[in-house]
Design a protein around this motif. Structure first.
Motif, PDB file in Angstrom:
ATOM      1  N   LEU A  91       0.829  -1.202   0.000  1.00 50.23           N
ATOM      2  CA  LEU A  91       0.000   0.000   0.000  1.00 50.23           C
ATOM      3  C   LEU A  91       0.867   1.257   0.000  1.00 50.23           C
ATOM      4  O   LEU A  91       0.571   2.232  -0.689  1.00 50.23           O
ATOM      5  CB  LEU A  91      -0.943   0.007   1.211  1.00 50.23           C
ATOM      6  CG  LEU A  91      -1.887   1.202   1.312  1.00 50.23           C
ATOM      7  CD1 LEU A  91      -2.807   1.284   0.089  1.00 50.23           C
ATOM      8  CD2 LEU A  91      -2.705   1.115   2.596  1.00 50.23           C
ATOM      9  N   LEU A  92       1.943   1.242   0.764  1.00 47.54           N
ATOM     10  CA  LEU A  92       2.842   2.393   0.805  1.00 47.54           C
ATOM     11  C   LEU A  92       3.430   2.668  -0.584  1.00 47.54           C
ATOM     12  O   LEU A  92       3.539   3.825  -0.996  1.00 47.54           O
ATOM     13  CB  LEU A  92       3.951   2.161   1.831  1.00 47.54           C
ATOM     14  CG  LEU A  92       4.923   3.317   2.052  1.00 47.54           C
ATOM     15  CD1 LEU A  92       4.190   4.570   2.532  1.00 47.54           C
ATOM     16  CD2 LEU A  92       6.005   2.911   3.051  1.00 47.54           C
ATOM     17  N   HIS A 151       6.339   6.149   8.073  1.00 44.93           N
ATOM     18  CA  HIS A 151       6.033   7.570   8.237  1.00 44.93           C
ATOM     19  C   HIS A 151       6.947   8.437   7.376  1.00 44.93           C
ATOM     20  O   HIS A 151       6.492   9.388   6.733  1.00 44.93           O
ATOM     21  CB  HIS A 151       6.157   7.990   9.704  1.00 44.93           C
ATOM     22  CG  HIS A 151       5.099   7.425  10.593  1.00 44.93           C
ATOM     23  ND1 HIS A 151       3.763   7.392  10.269  1.00 44.93           N
ATOM     24  CD2 HIS A 151       5.187   6.862  11.825  1.00 44.93           C
ATOM     25  CE1 HIS A 151       3.072   6.845  11.247  1.00 44.93           C
ATOM     26  NE2 HIS A 151       3.917   6.514  12.205  1.00 44.93           N
ATOM     27  N   SER A 152       8.221   8.120   7.346  1.00 46.01           N
ATOM     28  CA  SER A 152       9.176   8.920   6.570  1.00 46.01           C
ATOM     29  C   SER A 152       8.835   8.890   5.087  1.00 46.01           C
ATOM     30  O   SER A 152       8.828   9.939   4.417  1.00 46.01           O
ATOM     31  CB  SER A 152      10.600   8.412   6.782  1.00 46.01           C
ATOM     32  OG  SER A 152      10.978   8.562   8.132  1.00 46.01           O
ATOM     33  N   GLU A 158       4.102  12.935   0.379  1.00 46.07           N
ATOM     34  CA  GLU A 158       3.164  14.049   0.471  1.00 46.07           C
ATOM     35  C   GLU A 158       3.866  15.375   0.168  1.00 46.07           C
ATOM     36  O   GLU A 158       3.297  16.252  -0.489  1.00 46.07           O
ATOM     37  CB  GLU A 158       2.515  14.068   1.855  1.00 46.07           C
ATOM     38  CG  GLU A 158       1.579  12.885   2.058  1.00 46.07           C
ATOM     39  CD  GLU A 158       1.074  12.734   3.485  1.00 46.07           C
ATOM     40  OE1 GLU A 158       1.451  13.552   4.368  1.00 46.07           O
ATOM     41  OE2 GLU A 158       0.293  11.798   3.722  1.00 46.07           O
ATOM     42  N   GLY A 159       5.104  15.516   0.615  1.00 45.48           N
ATOM     43  CA  GLY A 159       5.879  16.715   0.303  1.00 45.48           C
ATOM     44  C   GLY A 159       6.161  16.834  -1.179  1.00 45.48           C
ATOM     45  O   GLY A 159       6.110  17.936  -1.749  1.00 45.48           O
ATOM     46  N   VAL A 160       6.446  15.711  -1.819  1.00 39.81           N
ATOM     47  CA  VAL A 160       6.668  15.716  -3.268  1.00 39.81           C
ATOM     48  C   VAL A 160       5.392  16.168  -3.978  1.00 39.81           C
ATOM     49  O   VAL A 160       5.445  16.994  -4.896  1.00 39.81           O
ATOM     50  CB  VAL A 160       7.123  14.325  -3.762  1.00 39.81           C
ATOM     51  CG1 VAL A 160       7.080  14.237  -5.281  1.00 39.81           C
ATOM     52  CG2 VAL A 160       8.512  14.007  -3.241  1.00 39.81           C
ATOM     53  N   ALA A 182      13.781   6.455  -5.135  1.00 37.68           N
ATOM     54  CA  ALA A 182      14.329   6.274  -3.786  1.00 37.68           C
ATOM     55  C   ALA A 182      13.225   5.934  -2.791  1.00 37.68           C
ATOM     56  O   ALA A 182      13.398   5.051  -1.933  1.00 37.68           O
ATOM     57  CB  ALA A 182      15.070   7.526  -3.350  1.00 37.68           C
ATOM     58  N   LEU A 183      12.090   6.602  -2.893  1.00 41.26           N
ATOM     59  CA  LEU A 183      10.986   6.324  -1.971  1.00 41.26           C
ATOM     60  C   LEU A 183      10.415   4.927  -2.197  1.00 41.26           C
ATOM     61  O   LEU A 183      10.079   4.225  -1.238  1.00 41.26           O
ATOM     62  CB  LEU A 183       9.899   7.389  -2.096  1.00 41.26           C
ATOM     63  CG  LEU A 183      10.269   8.773  -1.585  1.00 41.26           C
ATOM     64  CD1 LEU A 183       9.154   9.782  -1.860  1.00 41.26           C
ATOM     65  CD2 LEU A 183      10.613   8.737  -0.099  1.00 41.26           C
TER      66      LEU A 183
END
Length: 192
Positions: A91-92, A151-152, A158-160, A182-183
């Motif tokens: 899901l992440l 969380h990271s 979300e910041g992206v 990378a994420l």
């Protein structure tokens, strides 16, 4: 008009209701919270009474807009979640894919919430947003990766998404591709 050529009234009502929600979403993106029911009616090309038929007041309309946005965002993340990935972080990874350049829809739905100053002052909306945040927190933590990593990665994605929607070139296409990769890598379980 014969019975066979009439459209069902509920279908027209639902179409009108969706047009009002879509018009309100556009107005919020353009003006923030500075709009009236009359503005919505004009944008949806119906009468003010038509808007009030579906939504008793501006707050009720905004609640429906937020509910619609939450449902669209969930749908987009699920569309980017590969159900064949039978490992932790599935899901992440869908969340990252949707928010980091994979879905204009998810980015547009997600990012405006950061610009809707004051919307959380409506109690029903504050509760919707709290419930949605709690749902994502639980679902993503239940996805099997360590909490700190989850969380990271989530907050970075979300910041992206927020960076993508800025009017200035805050994030380049190369930056986006590198960050997304990378994420996604961080959203994988540790090798055994």
């Amino acid at each position: 008009m014969t019975d066979t050529t009439r459209r069902p009234a509920t279908r027209d009502k639902e179409r009108t209701r969706q047009a009002v929600i879509a018009a309100t979403e556009r107005l919020v993106q353009e003006r923030g919270m500075r709009f009236s029911i009359a503005d919505v009616a004009a944008a949806a090309e119906i009468s003010k009474g038509g808007v009030l038929y579906h939504f008793t007041n501006r707050d009720a309309l905004l609640v429906a807009v937020v509910e619609h946005a939450i449902a669209r965002f969930h749908s987009e993340v699920m569309r980017h979640t590969d159900i064949t990935e039978n490992r932790a972080g599935k899901l992440l990874r869908g969340y990252v894919r949707a928010l980091c350049g994979g879905s204009d829809e998810a980015v547009q739905v997600f990012a405006p919430f950061t610009h809707w100053a004051g919307i959380e002052e409506i109690p029903e909306i504050a509760e919707l947003l709290r419930a949605d945040a709690a749902w994502w927190r639980t679902a993503l933590l239940d996805d099997g990766l360590p909490a700190a990593r989850t969380h990271s990665v989530r907050f970075a994605a979300e910041g992206v998404a927020a960076a993508i929607t800025t009017e200035i070139a805050y994030i380049t296409a190369d930056d986006l591709a590198l960050t997304r990769a990378a994420l996604l890598e961080l959203a994988e379980p540790d090798p055994a």
